[in-house]
Design an enzyme around this catalytic site. Structure first.
Site, PDB file in Angstrom:
ATOM      1  N   MET A  14      -3.998  -2.750  -4.704  1.00  0.00           N
ATOM      2  CA  MET A  14      -4.582  -1.692  -5.519  1.00  0.00           C
ATOM      3  C   MET A  14      -4.834  -2.143  -6.961  1.00  0.00           C
ATOM      4  SD  MET A  14      -5.202   0.638  -3.431  1.00  0.00           S
ATOM      5  CE  MET A  14      -5.760   1.962  -4.499  1.00  0.00           C
ATOM      6  N   VAL A  90       2.563  -1.145  -8.958  1.00  0.00           N
ATOM      7  CA  VAL A  90       3.574  -2.025  -8.348  1.00  0.00           C
ATOM      8  C   VAL A  90       3.999  -1.401  -7.024  1.00  0.00           C
ATOM      9  CG1 VAL A  90       4.308  -2.893 -10.612  1.00  0.00           C
ATOM     10  CG2 VAL A  90       5.551  -0.988  -9.586  1.00  0.00           C
ATOM     11  N   GLU A  92       5.588   0.547  -3.823  1.00  0.00           N
ATOM     12  CA  GLU A  92       6.078   1.933  -3.739  1.00  0.00           C
ATOM     13  C   GLU A  92       7.597   1.938  -3.534  1.00  0.00           C
ATOM     14  OE1 GLU A  92       4.180   4.344  -4.444  1.00  0.00           O
ATOM     15  OE2 GLU A  92       4.535   6.105  -3.218  1.00  0.00           O
ATOM     16  N   LYS A  97       9.536   0.792  -9.742  1.00  0.00           N
ATOM     17  CA  LYS A  97       8.700   1.645 -10.620  1.00  0.00           C
ATOM     18  C   LYS A  97       9.520   2.119 -11.824  1.00  0.00           C
ATOM     19  CE  LYS A  97       5.188   3.190  -7.458  1.00  0.00           C
ATOM     20  NZ  LYS A  97       3.936   2.475  -7.560  1.00  0.00           N
ATOM     21  N   SER A 119       1.714   6.842  -4.329  1.00  0.00           N
ATOM     22  CA  SER A 119       1.161   7.701  -3.283  1.00  0.00           C
ATOM     23  C   SER A 119       2.098   8.865  -3.007  1.00  0.00           C
ATOM     24  CB  SER A 119       0.996   6.909  -1.986  1.00  0.00           C
ATOM     25  OG  SER A 119       0.239   5.769  -2.203  1.00  0.00           O
ATOM     26  N   HIS A 140      -4.186   8.527  -8.859  1.00  0.00           N
ATOM     27  CA  HIS A 140      -4.115   7.999  -7.495  1.00  0.00           C
ATOM     28  C   HIS A 140      -5.491   7.566  -7.002  1.00  0.00           C
ATOM     29  CE1 HIS A 140      -3.104   8.647  -3.003  1.00  0.00           C
ATOM     30  NE2 HIS A 140      -2.600   7.503  -3.408  1.00  0.00           N
ATOM     31  N   GLU A 152      -7.326  11.034  -7.549  1.00  0.00           N
ATOM     32  CA  GLU A 152      -6.546  12.254  -7.772  1.00  0.00           C
ATOM     33  C   GLU A 152      -5.819  12.090  -9.106  1.00  0.00           C
ATOM     34  OE1 GLU A 152      -5.362  13.826  -3.341  1.00  0.00           O
ATOM     35  OE2 GLU A 152      -4.244  12.106  -4.075  1.00  0.00           O
ATOM     36  N   ASN A 190      -3.713  13.376   1.169  1.00  0.00           N
ATOM     37  CA  ASN A 190      -2.765  13.062   2.242  1.00  0.00           C
ATOM     38  C   ASN A 190      -2.121  14.316   2.818  1.00  0.00           C
ATOM     39  OD1 ASN A 190      -3.256  10.386   2.354  1.00  0.00           O
ATOM     40  ND2 ASN A 190      -1.496   9.765   1.119  1.00  0.00           N
TER      41      ASN A 190
HETATM   42  N1  NAD Z   1      -2.504  -0.021  -0.491  1.00  0.00           N
HETATM   43  C1  NAD Z   1      -3.047   1.201  -0.451  1.00  0.00           C
HETATM   44  O1  NAD Z   1      -3.870   1.508   0.421  1.00  0.00           O
HETATM   45  C2  NAD Z   1      -2.706   2.202  -1.501  1.00  0.00           C
HETATM   46  C3  NAD Z   1      -3.561   3.291  -1.717  1.00  0.00           C
HETATM   47  C4  NAD Z   1      -3.270   4.193  -2.746  1.00  0.00           C
HETATM   48  C5  NAD Z   1      -2.131   4.018  -3.508  1.00  0.00           C
HETATM   49  N2  NAD Z   1      -1.291   2.962  -3.256  1.00  0.00           N
HETATM   50  C6  NAD Z   1      -0.123   2.809  -4.141  1.00  0.00           C
HETATM   51  O2  NAD Z   1      -0.412   1.772  -5.061  1.00  0.00           O
HETATM   52  C7  NAD Z   1       0.803   1.089  -5.420  1.00  0.00           C
HETATM   53  C8  NAD Z   1       0.624  -0.392  -5.174  1.00  0.00           C
HETATM   54  O3  NAD Z   1       0.365  -0.607  -3.807  1.00  0.00           O
HETATM   55  P1  NAD Z   1      -0.302  -1.956  -3.268  1.00  0.00           P
HETATM   56  O4  NAD Z   1      -0.694  -1.678  -1.874  1.00  0.00           O
HETATM   57  O5  NAD Z   1      -1.304  -2.446  -4.235  1.00  0.00           O
HETATM   58  O6  NAD Z   1       0.973  -2.931  -3.310  1.00  0.00           O
HETATM   59  P2  NAD Z   1       0.980  -4.529  -3.262  1.00  0.00           P
HETATM   60  O7  NAD Z   1       2.298  -4.901  -2.711  1.00  0.00           O
HETATM   61  O8  NAD Z   1      -0.270  -5.039  -2.626  1.00  0.00           O
HETATM   62  O9  NAD Z   1       0.925  -4.945  -4.803  1.00  0.00           O
HETATM   63  C9  NAD Z   1       1.937  -4.697  -5.717  1.00  0.00           C
HETATM   64  C10 NAD Z   1       1.993  -5.846  -6.702  1.00  0.00           C
HETATM   65  O10 NAD Z   1       2.880  -5.507  -7.768  1.00  0.00           O
HETATM   66  C11 NAD Z   1       3.515  -6.680  -8.191  1.00  0.00           C
HETATM   67  N3  NAD Z   1       4.711  -6.369  -8.977  1.00  0.00           N
HETATM   68  C12 NAD Z   1       5.956  -6.028  -8.562  1.00  0.00           C
HETATM   69  N4  NAD Z   1       6.770  -5.827  -9.622  1.00  0.00           N
HETATM   70  C13 NAD Z   1       6.024  -6.022 -10.749  1.00  0.00           C
HETATM   71  C14 NAD Z   1       6.297  -5.984 -12.124  1.00  0.00           C
HETATM   72  N5  NAD Z   1       7.502  -5.673 -12.583  1.00  0.00           N
HETATM   73  N6  NAD Z   1       5.303  -6.284 -12.992  1.00  0.00           N
HETATM   74  C15 NAD Z   1       4.069  -6.591 -12.536  1.00  0.00           C
HETATM   75  N7  NAD Z   1       3.755  -6.660 -11.216  1.00  0.00           N
HETATM   76  C16 NAD Z   1       4.706  -6.366 -10.332  1.00  0.00           C
HETATM   77  C17 NAD Z   1       3.799  -7.434  -6.905  1.00  0.00           C
HETATM   78  O11 NAD Z   1       4.021  -8.805  -7.151  1.00  0.00           O
HETATM   79  C18 NAD Z   1       2.539  -7.149  -6.107  1.00  0.00           C
HETATM   80  O12 NAD Z   1       1.563  -8.163  -6.259  1.00  0.00           O
HETATM   81  C19 NAD Z   1       1.909   1.726  -4.599  1.00  0.00           C
HETATM   82  O13 NAD Z   1       2.532   2.723  -5.369  1.00  0.00           O
HETATM   83  C20 NAD Z   1       1.151   2.374  -3.439  1.00  0.00           C
HETATM   84  O14 NAD Z   1       1.822   3.488  -2.902  1.00  0.00           O
HETATM   85  C21 NAD Z   1      -1.554   2.044  -2.289  1.00  0.00           C
END
Ligand code: NAD
Length: 409
Positions: A14, A90, A92, A97, A119, A140, A152, A190
């Site tokens: 994301m 970062v 979930e 967080k 999410s 979101h 959102e 959702n």
């Molecule tokens: N993947 C989806 O379809 C989707 C859709 C909507 C919302 N989300 C939400 O978006 C957020 C991220 O999801 P994602 O799928 O991108 O996760 P992801 O695991 O692909 O990416 C998260 C990244 O954050 C990095 N990270 C961890 N700790 C950190 C820190 N302290 N400083 C900087 N970077 C850090 C990790 O190394 C990783 O690369 C979550 O809250 C998720 O619920 C995801």
């Protein structure tokens, strides 16, 4: 307050997408990761989106360079001293967080807005960790962030209306469609999507229709794809996790079907694992999957042998999800027009049909109440009609046929 510079924390699925969208709209963005390796991956993902545009002739290689130069990769919070808004993306995981929010609160000027792309976690709880709860908000985005238009915008308990307005305006400046949503489990999209998908799985489990029959019946209503094709695309694990959050939040009216956990045990996660509700062995990435025997056998194993309480009709899914939209309206989660926007831009419901409240108006509010009462008797209290529907039915707000319902005609 104008947003001149943005910070994005996390360059994963994301975060990289969000940083691409921001830079594409000419706004400098500082992108933070935990180490150089993840940072490189994130930057490469952004570059790929731009390269695809160049390949399609939608931008020049010079523009690509210019947009990429707006992205500043970093592994520290030093550059966050100058940002007007941060979007946290970062994993979930509450602990991660929480730590990020504490660090951001310390690193950013007191006027900086801190947004989370969570999410399901509580925005108000993250806000409470900071000295600026009025400036913390949910933002979101949907996957893939560079394609999906809906965002959102979720104020927490202490978020100021100025913060919400600024974030709405900022999302519009990214050429997104922001929808304001009061904090509730699943937010808006959702909250509507998961019970609808769960009902499809319950139908399947009870046996009145097959995967293909249900998918085809829903597609015939204008949805871009059927519920099982959608679950397989989103991932069984992702949907089941979201379903759990809703079950915890709304109680047993959102109790997950048994088939979810059985398919997870079998590692049938959808297209990404080669099988879910359909089988994708030897099937190209855009080709439809095939029905397979393993699923049929699993359904047979779960069967109680009882005759299904009702035959399958697409109304079973549509009435349930339309009622949920009315419940969200009744709770003032969003306005009627924002709910419709969320349904169209977030769920892919055809814009020509207006959304789920327009669907309720076209079916007839009295017909919807009667149908929900019938489903409640046959299938349980999850179909219990929103009291707003009964009030409308009694007052003659029957929808299109009386020229007034959720909208006027
Ligand atoms: N993947 C989806 O379809 C989707 C859709 C909507 C919302 N989300 C939400 O978006 C957020 C991220 O999801 P994602 O799928 O991108 O996760 P992801 O695991 O692909 O990416 C998260 C990244 O954050 C990095 N990270 C961890 N700790 C950190 C820190 N302290 N400083 C900087 N970077 C850090 C990790 O190394 C990783 O690369 C979550 O809250 C998720 O619920 C995801």
């Amino acid at each position: 307050m104008a947003i001149y510079k943005v910070g994005v924390v996390g360059a994963g699925t994301m975060g990289a997408g969000i940083a691409q969208v921001i830079s594409y709209n000419g706004i400098p963005v500082v992108l933070k990761e935990v180490n150089d390796e993840f940072l490189k991956k994130g930057v490469a993902a952004i570059q790929r989106v731009y390269e695809a545009r160049v390949a399609k002739g939608r931008m020049t290689p010079e523009d690509l360079k210019k947009q990429m130069s707006l992205v500043t990769p970093t592994t520290s919070y030093d550059a966050f001293k100058e940002v007007d808004l941060v979007i946290e993306a970062v994993p979930e995981i509450l602990k991660i967080k929480e730590e990020v929010f504490r660090s951001l609160d310390a690193a950013c000027p007191e006027g900086t807005i801190l947004a989370t792309n969570t999410s399901a976690l509580s925005i108000s709880a993250l806000a409470a960790l900071t000295r600026r709860p009025a400036k913390v908000i949910g933002m979101h985005f949907f996957y893939p962030a560079h394609v999906m238009k809906l965002v959102e915008v979720i104020p927490g308990l202490d978020t100021s209306s100025e913060t919400a307005d600024e974030v709405m305006t900022f999302a519009e400046s990214l050429r997104k469609i922001p929808v304001k949503v009061q904090e509730c489990p699943g937010f808006l999209v959702n909250r509507l999507l998961m019970p609808y998908l769960n009902e499809a799985v319950l139908c399947l489990e009870e046996g009145p229709a097959t995967v293909e029959e249900i998918d085809q019946a829903i597609k015939a209503l204008g949805w871009p794809m059927g519920p099982f094709t959608l679950i397989d695309a989103l991932g069984m694990d992702v949907c089941a996790e979201a379903g759990k959050v809703l079950w915890a939040g709304y109680g047993d009216r959102m109790h997950p079907a048994r088939l979810w956990s059985r398919l997870l045990e079998l590692k049938r996660l959808g297209r990404k694992s080669g099988a879910g509700f359909y089988n994708y062995a030897g099937v190209g990435p855009t080709e439809p999957g095939r029905v397979d025997e393993v699923l049929t056998q699993e359904i047979r194993k779960l069967s109680t042998g009882a005759k299904p309480a009702v035959g399958f009709t697409p109304e079973r899914l549509m009435f349930l999800v339309a009622n949920e939209a009315v419940l969200a309206l009744q709770e003032q989660v969003s306005s009627a027009s924002e709910i419709e926007m969320g349904v169209i831009a977030g769920l892919g419901y055809p814009a020509s049909k207006g959304g789920l409240l327009h669907y309720a108006d076209s079916v007839g509010i009295d017909t919807l109440v009667e149908g929900l009462d019938r489903f409640t008797k046959a299938l349980g209290f999850r179909f219990h009609p929103a009291h707003k529907l009964r009030t409308m039915a009694h007052a003659g707000y029957l929808g299109v046929k009386t020229k007034r319902g959720f909208f006027t005609y």
